[in-house]
Design a protein around this motif. Structure first.
Motif, mmCIF file in Angstrom:
data_model
loop_
_atom_site.group_PDB
_atom_site.id
_atom_site.type_symbol
_atom_site.label_atom_id
_atom_site.label_comp_id
_atom_site.label_asym_id
_atom_site.label_seq_id
_atom_site.Cartn_x
_atom_site.Cartn_y
_atom_site.Cartn_z
ATOM 1 N N SER A 386 45.501 53.399 26.267
ATOM 2 C CA SER A 386 44.407 52.620 26.799
ATOM 3 C C SER A 386 45.076 51.385 27.501
ATOM 4 O O SER A 386 44.793 51.045 28.555
ATOM 5 N N ALA A 387 46.138 50.791 27.045
ATOM 6 C CA ALA A 387 46.946 49.673 27.458
ATOM 7 C C ALA A 387 47.379 50.095 29.199
ATOM 8 O O ALA A 387 47.264 49.356 29.986
ATOM 9 N N ASN A 388 47.881 51.190 29.075
ATOM 10 C CA ASN A 388 48.631 51.743 30.172
ATOM 11 C C ASN A 388 47.511 51.941 31.490
ATOM 12 O O ASN A 388 47.700 51.564 32.457
ATOM 13 N N ALA A 389 46.458 52.572 30.759
ATOM 14 C CA ALA A 389 45.195 52.589 31.672
ATOM 15 C C ALA A 389 44.733 51.381 32.337
ATOM 16 O O ALA A 389 44.315 51.247 33.545
ATOM 17 N N GLY A 390 44.583 50.483 31.474
ATOM 18 C CA GLY A 390 44.033 49.008 31.822
ATOM 19 C C GLY A 390 44.998 48.647 32.786
ATOM 20 O O GLY A 390 44.600 47.797 33.723
ATOM 21 N N ARG A 391 46.402 48.708 32.640
ATOM 22 C CA ARG A 391 47.477 48.173 33.862
ATOM 23 C C ARG A 391 47.058 48.929 35.098
ATOM 24 O O ARG A 391 47.212 48.432 36.070
ATOM 25 N N ASP A 392 46.889 50.168 35.069
ATOM 26 C CA ASP A 392 46.798 51.074 36.342
ATOM 27 C C ASP A 392 45.287 50.496 36.916
ATOM 28 O O ASP A 392 45.250 50.433 38.143
ATOM 29 N N ILE A 393 44.333 50.226 36.186
ATOM 30 C CA ILE A 393 43.165 49.802 36.635
ATOM 31 C C ILE A 393 43.416 48.330 37.315
ATOM 32 O O ILE A 393 42.915 48.020 38.487
ATOM 33 N N ALA A 394 44.036 47.531 36.658
ATOM 34 C CA ALA A 394 44.425 46.204 37.350
ATOM 35 C C ALA A 394 45.317 46.502 38.611
ATOM 36 O O ALA A 394 45.119 45.322 39.476
ATOM 37 N N ILE A 395 46.042 46.987 38.580
ATOM 38 C CA ILE A 395 46.923 47.591 39.877
ATOM 39 C C ILE A 395 45.860 47.696 40.997
ATOM 40 O O ILE A 395 45.891 46.965 42.253
ATOM 41 N N ALA A 396 45.014 48.581 40.922
ATOM 42 C CA ALA A 396 43.939 49.152 41.485
ATOM 43 C C ALA A 396 43.314 47.945 42.172
ATOM 44 O O ALA A 396 43.050 47.673 43.393
ATOM 45 N N GLN A 397 42.519 47.092 41.134
ATOM 46 C CA GLN A 397 42.102 45.941 41.564
ATOM 47 C C GLN A 397 42.546 45.121 42.302
ATOM 48 O O GLN A 397 42.048 44.529 43.223
ATOM 49 N N TYR A 398 43.910 44.751 41.930
ATOM 50 C CA TYR A 398 44.749 43.830 42.741
ATOM 51 C C TYR A 398 45.028 44.358 43.971
ATOM 52 O O TYR A 398 44.771 43.538 44.941
ATOM 53 N N GLU A 399 45.343 45.528 44.307
ATOM 54 C CA GLU A 399 45.558 46.252 45.756
ATOM 55 C C GLU A 399 44.008 46.253 46.409
ATOM 56 O O GLU A 399 43.828 45.822 47.666
ATOM 57 N N LYS A 400 43.086 46.488 45.746
ATOM 58 C CA LYS A 400 41.835 46.313 46.253
ATOM 59 C C LYS A 400 41.345 44.764 46.975
ATOM 60 O O LYS A 400 40.947 44.679 47.899
#
Length: 509
Positions: A386-400
């Motif tokens: 879950s923490a890894n997925a949360g980081r991937d989501i945060a990366i996508a949100q940062y790039e967006k």
């Protein structure tokens, strides 16, 4: 009962050195390792340069209002008090910064996040309490007697020795969230200032359009009266009379629509400011003015797209949220390793309540505990996933957030490059339509042209004058938008103004 010594969970007796124990525990805590992955800022998914507006490579200079100057500083370094020169607009912005509820919520979110960070930070240190306990139980010898124990002193509840950085990771995540809310407050302030300025400009445009519509309606009413007189005397046809009547009613409808639009814009400004527009604020409303009275705004350099990473608070907010998600991974990793905690107490103990504080009753207890996870049905693994997925989501949100910022700045630059030329052309068209209407009216009065030619010229002139106002509004709002999208508007006021603003906020509460 003189002194007491309690065996630890491992079954050995410990000597009464409670202060030294705390020192050793603190040293062990500081020596703990971190499981947080090394942070690397993701590459910005944008181009190195702003897209050029085809055919308008040099038009940006034409788009600037007379008197504007181009400073060498970036937009984020220009205070909004310096960007907006109109004192009435600045008065409205100051009122909005004091009273706007969205901005107030953003400030309160900072206070809440700061408190949450304080909680996580406190978890790294032992908690010391004072307490008095008493217990009575049957004697295990079976003789029917009752054994009593009373203790009083300092208690340290279960304190985790953070060897693997679980607590430190949670603190780092809370710190990043706190910093993210601070950037969110800056973003809210930027949006608020831009919204107040754009609504103020819309009210100026409403006033100018109302003036144009009222002038057009007066002209059409005079034309309608003349057409009715000519129709009643058999000089003009009913077609000409109905055409004049239609144009007059169309002008009345436009006037009613503009009155409603002005009321809506004023309501929007009231909501942004957060208080009724009465007293001094009523004087600040742009009544009877037009866009020609709009404040001059400083031109801002676009800089490079990479500047957005450090200048836009919303991008920095997204990056702080990414750092928080990265720290959560460290806490999830540390959950796979043993967790060591200490429970201790120091004080006096006695079998009689009256002897609790007598000399020689001092004692202490220590109960270390080590827990090694063996089977948890995949809970720790799921937490890490879950923490890894949360980081991937945060990366996508940062790039967006970076891509959104790039698009917003590119749109504002496109407006700056083209709206100046569009305004020049539409002003020239409006001038030509004004001349055309004068000639058409003169030809009609002398019987050379038909009444339809005059009506068509009048209709075209009205539309052209409206288009000029709307384009000028778009140009000015584009300047505000460019200032906003480049990160301008969040820089704090000078110290004396900041103190005054803080005092005003306290009084408003």
């Amino acid at each position: 009962m003189n002194k007491f010594t309690v065996k630890s969970g491992a079954g050995f007796a410990v000597k009464p050195r409670f202060p030294q124990l705390l020192a050793v525990s603190a040293a062990a805590l500081l020596a703990g390792c971190s499981m947080i992955p090394k942070y690397e800022r993701p590459a910005a998914p944008i181009a190195d340069q702003w897209p050029a507006t085809s055919g308008f490579t040099t038009a940006s200079a034409q788009a600037q209002p007379a008197g504007a100057n181009a400073p060498a500083v970036a937009a984020a370094d220009i205070e909004w008090q310096a960007f907006f020169s109109d004192p009435k607009l600045r008065q409205l912005i100051e009122a909005a910064l004091r009273n706007n509820r969205d901005l107030r919520i953003a400030v309160l979110n900072i206070e809440q996040a700061r408190a949450q960070y304080g909680i996580r930070r406190a978890d790294q240190f032992p908690t010391i309490n004072a307490g008095i306990t008493g217990s009575r139980q049957p004697n295990p010898n079976g003789n029917g007697s009752i054994t009593s124990t009373y203790t009083a002193g300092l208690l340290m509840p279960s304190y985790e020795l953070d060897f693997f950085g679980r607590v430190a990771s949670l603190k780092e995540a809370a710190l990043a969230q706190y910093l993210a809310t601070e950037e969110g407050r800056k973003t809210a302030q930027i949006s608020l200032i831009a919204s107040v300025a754009n609504t103020y400009l819309s009210l100026l445009a409403d006033e100018e359009l109302l003036t144009i519509t009222q002038q057009t309606l007066a002209t059409r009413e005079e034309s309608f009266k003349l057409s009715k007189l000519r129709f009643d005397n058999g000089v003009a046809s009913e077609l000409d009379f109905r055409q004049a009547e239609s144009l007059t009613e169309a002008a009345r409808a436009s006037l009613a629509q503009l009155v409603r639009q002005r009321a809506l814009d004023q309501n929007a400004l009231t909501l942004l400011i957060g208080q009724p527009l009465t007293g001094d604020l009523a004087v600040a409303l742009p009544v009877g003015k037009g866009l020609s009275d709009a404040p001059l705004m400083v031109d801002v350099p676009a800089g490079l797209p990479s500047d957005l990473l450090t200048r836009r608070p919303d991008i920095r907010q997204a990056e702080q949220q990414l750092l928080a998600a990265n720290a959560d991974i460290g806490a999830a990793r540390a959950a796979f390793f043993p967790r060591i905690s200490l429970t201790a107490s120091a004080g006096s103990a006695s079998s009689h309540l009256s002897g609790l504080f007598k000399s020689g009753s001092y004692g202490w207890t220590l109960a270390p505990q080590l827990i090694l996870p063996l089977f948890d049905a995949g809970r720790n693994r799921a937490s890490l996933d879950s923490a890894n997925a949360g980081r991937d989501i945060a990366i996508a949100q940062y790039e967006k957030s970076i891509q959104t910022a790039f698009r917003e700045v590119a749109d504002a630059l496109a407006g700056r490059d083209t709206l100046g030329e569009q305004l020049r052309a539409q002003q020239a068209q409006a001038n030509a339509e004004a001349t055309r209407f004068k000639l058409a009216d003169l030809r009609y009065q002398n019987g050379v042209a038909s009444y339809l030619d005059q009506l068509d010229a009048q209709r075209s002139l009205f539309a052209a004058r409206q288009a000029v106002v709307q384009t000028r509004l778009a140009q000015l709002q584009s300047q505000v938008t460019l200032y906003k999208t480049l990160g301008g508007g969040w820089k704090e006021a000078p110290p004396e103004e900041a103190l005054s603003l803080k005092a005003s906020r306290q009084l408003s509460r």
